[in-house]
Structure formats: C-alpha cells, structure tokens
Design an enzyme around this catalytic site. Structure first.
Site, PDB file in Angstrom:
ATOM      1  N   LEU B 272       0.816  -1.220   0.000  1.00  0.00           N
ATOM      2  CA  LEU B 272       0.000   0.000   0.000  1.00  0.00           C
ATOM      3  C   LEU B 272       0.844   1.262   0.000  1.00  0.00           C
ATOM      4  O   LEU B 272       0.329   2.359  -0.059  1.00  0.00           O
ATOM      5  CB  LEU B 272      -0.902   0.004   1.236  1.00  0.00           C
ATOM      6  CG  LEU B 272      -2.109  -0.926   1.123  1.00  0.00           C
ATOM      7  CD1 LEU B 272      -2.815  -1.028   2.453  1.00  0.00           C
ATOM      8  CD2 LEU B 272      -3.078  -0.409   0.071  1.00  0.00           C
ATOM      9  N   ARG B 273       2.156   1.076   0.094  1.00  0.00           N
ATOM     10  CA  ARG B 273       3.009   2.244   0.189  1.00  0.00           C
ATOM     11  C   ARG B 273       2.872   3.133  -1.047  1.00  0.00           C
ATOM     12  O   ARG B 273       3.008   4.347  -0.973  1.00  0.00           O
ATOM     13  CB  ARG B 273       4.460   1.823   0.363  1.00  0.00           C
ATOM     14  CG  ARG B 273       5.230   2.712   1.281  1.00  0.00           C
ATOM     15  CD  ARG B 273       6.674   2.326   1.204  1.00  0.00           C
ATOM     16  NE  ARG B 273       6.939   1.095   1.917  1.00  0.00           N
ATOM     17  CZ  ARG B 273       7.399   1.070   3.157  1.00  0.00           C
ATOM     18  NH1 ARG B 273       7.618   2.190   3.784  1.00  0.00           N
ATOM     19  NH2 ARG B 273       7.640  -0.067   3.742  1.00  0.00           N
TER      20      ARG B 273
END
Lengths: 551, 334
Positions: B272-273
């Site tokens: 999700l970075r």
C-alpha cells in the site's frame, strides 16, 4: 609527422597541461602496457609527486583512521592520515582491475573541491578490459600513444608567465561550439564538453593569453572527444564515402546539417575526426568511453570466507567454517583493555571477549554466464531470428532472477560479433538485442570461436561459462572468411572439438525447419547437448533450454 | 567551490527537481532515489538540495539534533543547552563507511586514554531530523543496506554491542543516487524511497549548451553567479516554507482517493506504500502550487515518480516502468 609521432606529440601536450594545472584538469587515463615507453610518461609526471594506489587499497589508507599502535603507545588518540586528506595526485595502477566500489569512492573524491588529481594506468589488453567508466568519464585525457616513442620525445614544462586557467575568458560561442560538437559525436555525458572547455582554458593559460582561441578549441576537442565518441557524424556531401576519418579532406563548400550552427564547426569536427580511433567505425563504441562495451554489469559477487579478494572483516562467531582475522580482532579488543583490566585486575595477558572476534571475508565471483551465440545469417534470419531474440529475452528474465550473467554473440556474413559482453544489466541487453541485424552467410566456426574466446575470458574472471548456440546449421563460411562449404564444415567441427577440450558446458539448438544430422554430429564433437526444435516458439525454446541446463 | 552548485541553476531535469522539492515540502514522503546515466547532474542536484531546506531549531550540543533538552538521549553528555537555529543536516554516507561509522560505536579515544565506556554517535545520529544521502547507493554493501532499512523503518537506531546498549531517534529522509548500469537495487530498498526518478542527458542542444555555460560561469565567475542564483534559491525555499504551512489544510476529495487506488490496482504495485506516497506527493505538489485541494493533474505529475519503482520488474518490457506508469495513468485518469 607520422601517426605515431603525432600521437606522442598529443600525449606530450596532455602531460604538459597536467603538470601545469593538475588540480584543475583532474587527471588522465593512460592506456598502455607496462613498458619503458610508459615509464617515460610516468617519469614525465614525476613533478606531481603522485602517491600510488592499488585496486585493493583499504578505506583506511584512502581516507585515514585511528593508528592503533601509535595511539596505544602514546596513550592519546593518533590518527593515520589518509591519502585524500590533503590535495594530492594519485596514481592508480592496474586501473582495469578497479571495481565499481573503489571507482565510486575515487570519483567522489574527484568531484569534491579539493583539487585531487588521478592518473589511472590502464593496462587492459582487450577492449572490454578498461578503466572503470565512472573514472574515465571524469578524466579529460585518454593517453594511448601508438608505436614507439620518438627519440627526442619530451614534455616541455609550462613557462613562468602563465596565468590561472580560470582567468582566461571564453566567448559564449566557444562553449556552444564544444557542446554542439559533443552531441555531433554522440557523446552523452555533459562532463565531456565541460572538460574540453577546461582544457581549452588551460591551453590559453599556458601561453598567457587572455582568451581562448580557435586553435585551443580544436586542440581541446581533439584531446577530449575522440575516445568518447560513439558515432561518426555523416558528411552530407559524400554519402558513398564510408570511412570519413580522413583529415586531409577539407570540404569547404558543404557542412553536415548538424554542424551548420556551430561557429567554425566544420574545422572542429575535422579536428576530432582526424583523431578518432581506427576502430570507431567497426565497433562504434571504442575503448574507454562512457558507454563502453566493457561494462562488467553488476558483477554478481559472492561473499565467502575461503577465497577471492579480501574484504574488510566483520564481527562474527567462530563456527568452524570461517577464519579469524587476528589483527582485526586484536584491534577490536585493544580499546577495551583498560576497562576490562579494572574489572579483572588479576587476569593476565590480553582480555578478549567473544564480541571482539572478527572474521575474514572474501569476495568471490563464480556465477554462471550464459553465452548466446545466435545465428543471424540470411537462412536463419527470415525464419527464426525473431524467435531466437524472443528466447534470449525470456532466458534473460530467468537469468535476472537467478543472478546469472548473459552475453550475446551474433554471427552472420563473414564474421562473428560480440554484441554484449557478460552483463547483468537489463537495460543494455535489451538495447543490444533490439538492434540485432540479420542476413548474409553462416560463419558457424567463427561464431563458435568467438564464443570460446569469450568463455575463456569469463572463466579467467571466475565466472562459469555456458555456451548456448542457436543455428540452423548450414555452415558455409570458413574461418578465413572464404565461402567454402566443405572447409566451413571442417572448421566448425574443429571449433566444436576445441570447445569440448576446454571443457565448457554447451548446448546446441537446431533452429532449422528440419533437424540436421550434421548439427547433431557437431554437438557430439563439442560434447554439447543437442536440441532440435523445428518450429519452436520462444516459450518452447526457453523451456527446453532451462530443462537442459538444469541437469 | 565551498558552496555547492545552486539548485535553481540546474537546467531542465524537471522530474528530479520536482521530486526533491516535494520531499522538502513533506519529508514524510520518504526520500528520493535518482537513477541515471553518468554526467547528468544527479549528485549535483542532491548536494544543491541542502540550500533549499529551511533551518531547524535544535539544542546546540545535542548529538541527535533534538529540538528540546528533554528530547536529548540520556547517554549524551550535553554541553551547551542553548536552542540554536541550524541548517537542516544533509549527511553524506560514503560508500566505504563501516558499520561503526554508520550506527555509532564505542568512543575509542576515551576508551584508550581514559578507560571510559562512552558512545560515539554515528552518521545515523547526525542525520536525525535531516537527510541521509547515499551516492552510488546500488554499490552499498549488503549489511549496511540491511541496517539502513531497519532504521529507516523504525525511526530508531538501537546499538547493542561491545557492551553498549544505546538507543536514539534516527528519523531521516533517504536520498540515493546511482547508475543502473552498475547494478540493480534490491526491491526492499527501492520500496523505502518515496519517489524515484530516472534522469537522462538532455537531448536538446540548446539545453546542453545552457548547462555548459552555467557550469562554466559557476567555476570562473563564481561570485556574480552565486549572488544571482542564491536569490533564486531563496525564492524556492520561501515557496517550500509556505507550502509546508499550507500542507495540513489541503483538501483531498474522495474522488482523488479512488483515483489513487484505481491507479495502483491497475499497475499492480506491491503493497500500500504506493498509494500513500502518491497521495502525499500529490498533496505536497498541490501545496507547493498554492492550491487548496488536490487535483487530478497533481496525481498525474507525481504518479511516475511515486509508482515506477514499485512495479514488479518485467525484463521484457522494452520501454521501462516509467512509460508503463504514464500509459496506465492515461488510461485511468483519461
């Protein structure tokens, strides 16, 4: 003046400038084998009082550190001075063996504002063996004189009336001319025109002139650009002339379209073109350029504790498989002695704790390199070249995952060509592969020869070569380049036997429409596995290769 | 040449400059990775960044640049406790740096001469609240990389060795540069960099000529050149400061959040970075441009640098991952 003499004269000019302003010009690559002639050049640089570096130099020697024995003796901190602490001239011998790590450290020092100067002695024999591009990109000169040194050769020192190069004025047009010229010769790095400008200033400064002259620009471009050039500018007036390096052809009436907006552009182009190395046309990427074929790729290294180049030791535990670095361990233990002594006043001898133990490490390269010899001849080109390309690309993806190196050789017409020396760089491989041309005869023997040469080279670098040859097998060009089918078949067989004698693992892939008995014979001669793949697609080919290699 | 080449004097390289400005506006984006050919001004730009960063307030003698005396680590023997204004630290991590120098180690001088056990802080301590710059990051030794990953993740440096047990904050922005031809970077480290940009030599002749002229002026006519561009740099710095103030108030419409998610799904970026960085980057860009809310244009401008290094590597893709991102951005955002 003969060519050898003029190249020595250029070398003298470079050295003269280096002696005059070593801090401003940052150094040179000297590409020569160790010989009296090279000694003459290094002797000429004697006034710079260069410190010698070798490629396995430790960081402590380079940048300084604590001098433990002196510190213990004097009971106060004494530091060892690193070479780069003060402004210095360094002489890096065997620069072709210099790894990217050391190159990066040295490059960092050159980039600083301390005015360090680096003379890289490059003894590379093959074009692939060269000083690291990170360094040669930063150094203006590439001194590689031809032939023997003229008897009266010497470097005339600069006079006392010289001024500082930075006090020389440069017309805006001059800077532009140099920048445009660099693009004309396909030099990407912006350092090249900057270095050329510095050289031009230095030339003017030595003669104590206020401004840079046209001659200075020509000389500077002639010294800085030729070895970096990646292409030769076309001449608009003579399209049929395929070998432009000819300084005597002064065409006053016409200019290439690219050179139109350079002030005095045609003269500058001529100045550089006359000095282009002979092989620039043949190879298009000469030695020592920033885009040299010699990229070692990432060079997969393996750190071990048995063999290879020594690395700085690290803390570790003695588990019976690694070896203790005694000196480093003692160094680690030394600072603690007063403290530990206080806790154990009765203990005798050195007080060493497990945390002091330092273990030796070595760097080892023993990766596999896959050498693809791809038949790009007319017979193969039509049908299978794209499939072969596809297969190589797919294998490359696997090689990337396995950290293998890949090299690419193509053979067609009357020769074999090393398109890509062993590398792990995806970027480079893809570029080269996309540009693989096809057509011509099938010089199978030459392809195998080139592959075996490369395999030998790779093995000497500690890699494990595997040769994968893709061909449709109708060898019709002999080793001497003649179109003699019988001779060609004989030569191919001899080369195949050579491969077996040298003990290379090999794989022969028959890409012909029908399997060829001759090829399966050939693979027996080479001790290679034989795979017939009529109508294979890239994926089938990859599957077959992986299966064959996994044995 | 004690001053670095000024940031505003760098010709072209818009992507790289934008990425640097964005991390200066919001350090939370998590650093920049600059990959490119030789002689494209990678390190020049990073070194120029220092002049753009607003100064920080810190305890004068604190080894980790703490803002208040209470925040100073207990092992530090503080001298002056005055609060002073200092330039944001930009610490160079040299390639040959040993573990000791990076994390800190026993103060050898004091151990040897006075028999005292004291901690000598390393580069990580000095980089706290600032920037850690690694040139040729792809050549860094693996064990140092592992160390950095750990510390960059936790924001704390823990030293448990040689009879020392020390911990101190180490929150820094990683800035790396390198040449892809010399080696690839491990995906784990790639992911730690918020933004990644590819730089190329400019193809435009006029641009190249301008580079040469400015560099030459920098070397030969230093004072005049610097006085002109220092003023320019100050303008950029002011804009960064204003953007920092505005940053908290930037509105993010739900539609933009959706766009972010759609983009990342379409690209198949790991973790999700990607989304988070994309969003932070877009907000920082909006703030820098003086806008009140994030617009699709901001996403478009930030997406290549925020996402290109998070894609699964496809060795068969000729064009490279940046082009892939641009293509998908066009498809998704229209």
């Amino acid at each position: 003046m003969s060519e050898a003499e003029s190249s020595w004269a250029r070398a003298a000019t470079c050295l003269r400038m280096l002696l005059f302003a070593p801090d401003y010009l940052a150094g040179a690559v000297i590409r020569m084998r160790a010989a009296p002639d090279r000694d003459a050049i290094t002797d000429a640089l004697h006034p710079l009082a260069a410190r010698k570096l070798h490629t396995t130099i430790s960081d402590e020697q380079l940048f300084g550190g604590i001098d433990l024995s002196a510190t213990l003796g004097a009971n106060q901190l004494i530091e060892k001075k690193g070479i780069f602490l003060a402004r210095c001239t360094a002489l890096l011998s065997m620069a072709e063996r210099c790894g990217p790590e050391l190159a990066a450290k040295l490059a960092h020092q050159l980039d600083g504002d301390r005015g360090h100067c680096l003379i890289a002695l490059d003894e590379g024999a093959d074009p692939e063996e060269a000083a690291p591009p990170a360094l040669s990109d930063r150094l203006p000169f590439h001194i590689a004189p031809d032939g023997r040194r003229p008897v009266d050769w010497r470097v005339v020192p600069a006079g006392t009336h010289a001024r500082h190069p930075q006090d020389v004025t440069v017309a805006p047009d001059d800077a532009m001319a140099l920048a445009v010229l660099a693009t004309t010769f396909g030099i990407d790095s912006l350092r090249a025109p900057l270095l050329a400008l510095r050289v031009a200033r230095t030339l003017a400064a030595i003669d104590d002139r206020e401004a840079v002259s046209q001659t200075d620009l020509e000389t500077a471009a002639g010294l800085v650009y030729p070895h970096r050039a990646t292409r030769v500018p076309e001449e608009a007036d003579s399209p049929e002339q395929s070998t432009p390096p000819d300084s005597s052809s002064h065409d006053d009436m016409s200019e290439g379209s690219q050179t139109k907006d350079i002030p005095h552009g045609d003269m500058l182009v001529d100045a550089v073109r006359a000095l282009l190395p002979d092989d620039v046309l043949a190879r298009l990427v000469p030695a020592g350029t920033t885009r040299a074929l010699g990229g070692k790729g990432a060079g997969q290294k393996r750190k071990g504790n048995r063999r290879g180049r020594p690395l700085p030791s690290r803390p570790g535990r003695l588990d019976g498989r690694n070896r203790i670095d005694l000196v480093a361990t003692l160094r680690a233990a030394a600072p603690w002695q007063p403290i530990r002594r206080r806790v154990q006043p009765k203990a005798s001898g050195l007080l060493i704790r497990p945390s002091d133990i330092r273990v030796k490490r070595y760097e080892d390269r023993s990766d596999r390199v896959l050498i693809f010899a791809v038949d790009a001849s007319g017979s193969a080109a039509v049908a299978r070249l794209n499939e072969a390309k596809g297969a190589v690309e797919l294998l490359l993806a696997q090689a990337y995952a396995a950290r293998d190196h890949v090299a690419l050789i193509s053979f067609r017409g009357i020769g074999a060509e090393l398109l890509l020396p062993p590398t792990r760089s995806l970027v480079q491989t893809k570029r080269r592969l996309a540009n693989l041309p096809g057509g011509g005869g099938t010089p199978l023997a030459m392809g195998l020869q080139e592959a075996s040469v490369l395999a030998l080279q790779s093995r000497s670098k500690g890699l494990t070569p595997t040769i994968v040859a893709l061909t449709d097998g109708r060898a019709n060009i002999a080793l001497d380049g003649s179109a003699n089918r019988a001779q060609a078949t004989d030569d191919a067989e001899r080369m195949a036997q050579l491969l077996r004698l040298q003990g290379f693992q090999a794989l022969l892939i028959d890409t012909g429409a029908r399997p060829q008995a001759a090829l399966s014979d050939l693979s027996r001669h080479a001790g290679a596995q034989y795979l017939a793949l009529p109508r294979a697609n890239a994926h089938a080919l990859t599957g077959a290769v992986s299966a064959a290699l996994e044995v | 040449m004690t001053q670095p080449f000024p940031f505003s004097a760098i010709v072209g390289q818009a992507d790289m400059k934008q990425a640097m400005i964005l991390t200066a506006v919001d350090p939370g984006i998590g650093g920049v990775l600059v990959f490119g050919d030789r002689g494209t001004g990678k390190s020049t730009a990073v070194r120029a960044l220092a002049a753009l960063l607003p100064p920080i307030r810190m305890v004068e003698s604190c080894p980790v640049n703490a803002p208040k005396t209470a925040d100073c680590p207990d092992w530090a023997e503080l001298g002056s406790k005055k609060i002073v204004t200092r330039p944001t630290p930009v610490i160079d991590l040299p390639l040959g740096a040993t573990e000791d120098r990076v994390v800190g180690a026993l103060d050898i001088e004091r151990a040897l001469t006075r028999g005292e056990k004291a901690f000598e802080p390393g580069l990580l301590a000095r980089a706290n609240r600032g920037y850690l710059y690694i040139d040729e990051v792809n050549l860094l030794e693996d064990h140092i990389v592992d160390l950095l990953l750990d510390v960059a993740q936790s924001g704390e440096n823990v030293v448990e060795r040689e009879g020392l047990s020390i911990r101190h904050p180490a929150r820094f922005v990683l800035v790396g540069s390198g040449n892809p031809e010399e080696g690839e970077l491990r995906p784990q480290l790639l992911d730690r960099f918020g933004l990644s940009v590819d730089v190329r030599s400019p193809n435009d002749v006029a641009e190249r000529v301008e580079v040469i002229k400015r560099r030459d002026a920098f070397e030969s006519d230093h004072t005049a050149f610097m006085s002109h561009y220092t003023a320019e740099d100050a303008k950029v710095r002011d804009a960064i400061l204003k953007a920092r103030k505005r940053l908290a108030k930037i509105a993010t419409p739900d539609a933009i959040l959706e766009d972010c998610a759609t983009l990342c799904i379409a690209l198949g970026s790991d973790g999700l970075r990607g989304e988070l960085t994309l969003l932070r980057g877009a907000r920082a860009l909006a703030a820098y441009h003086g806008k009140r809310k994030v617009h699709r244009d901001h996403l478009r401008a930030v997406a290549p640098s925020a996402l290109s290094h998070r894609l699964r590597r496809d060795p068969l893709d000729e064009a490279g991952s940046t082009t892939r991102v641009v293509r998908v951005v066009e498809e998704v955002l229209g």
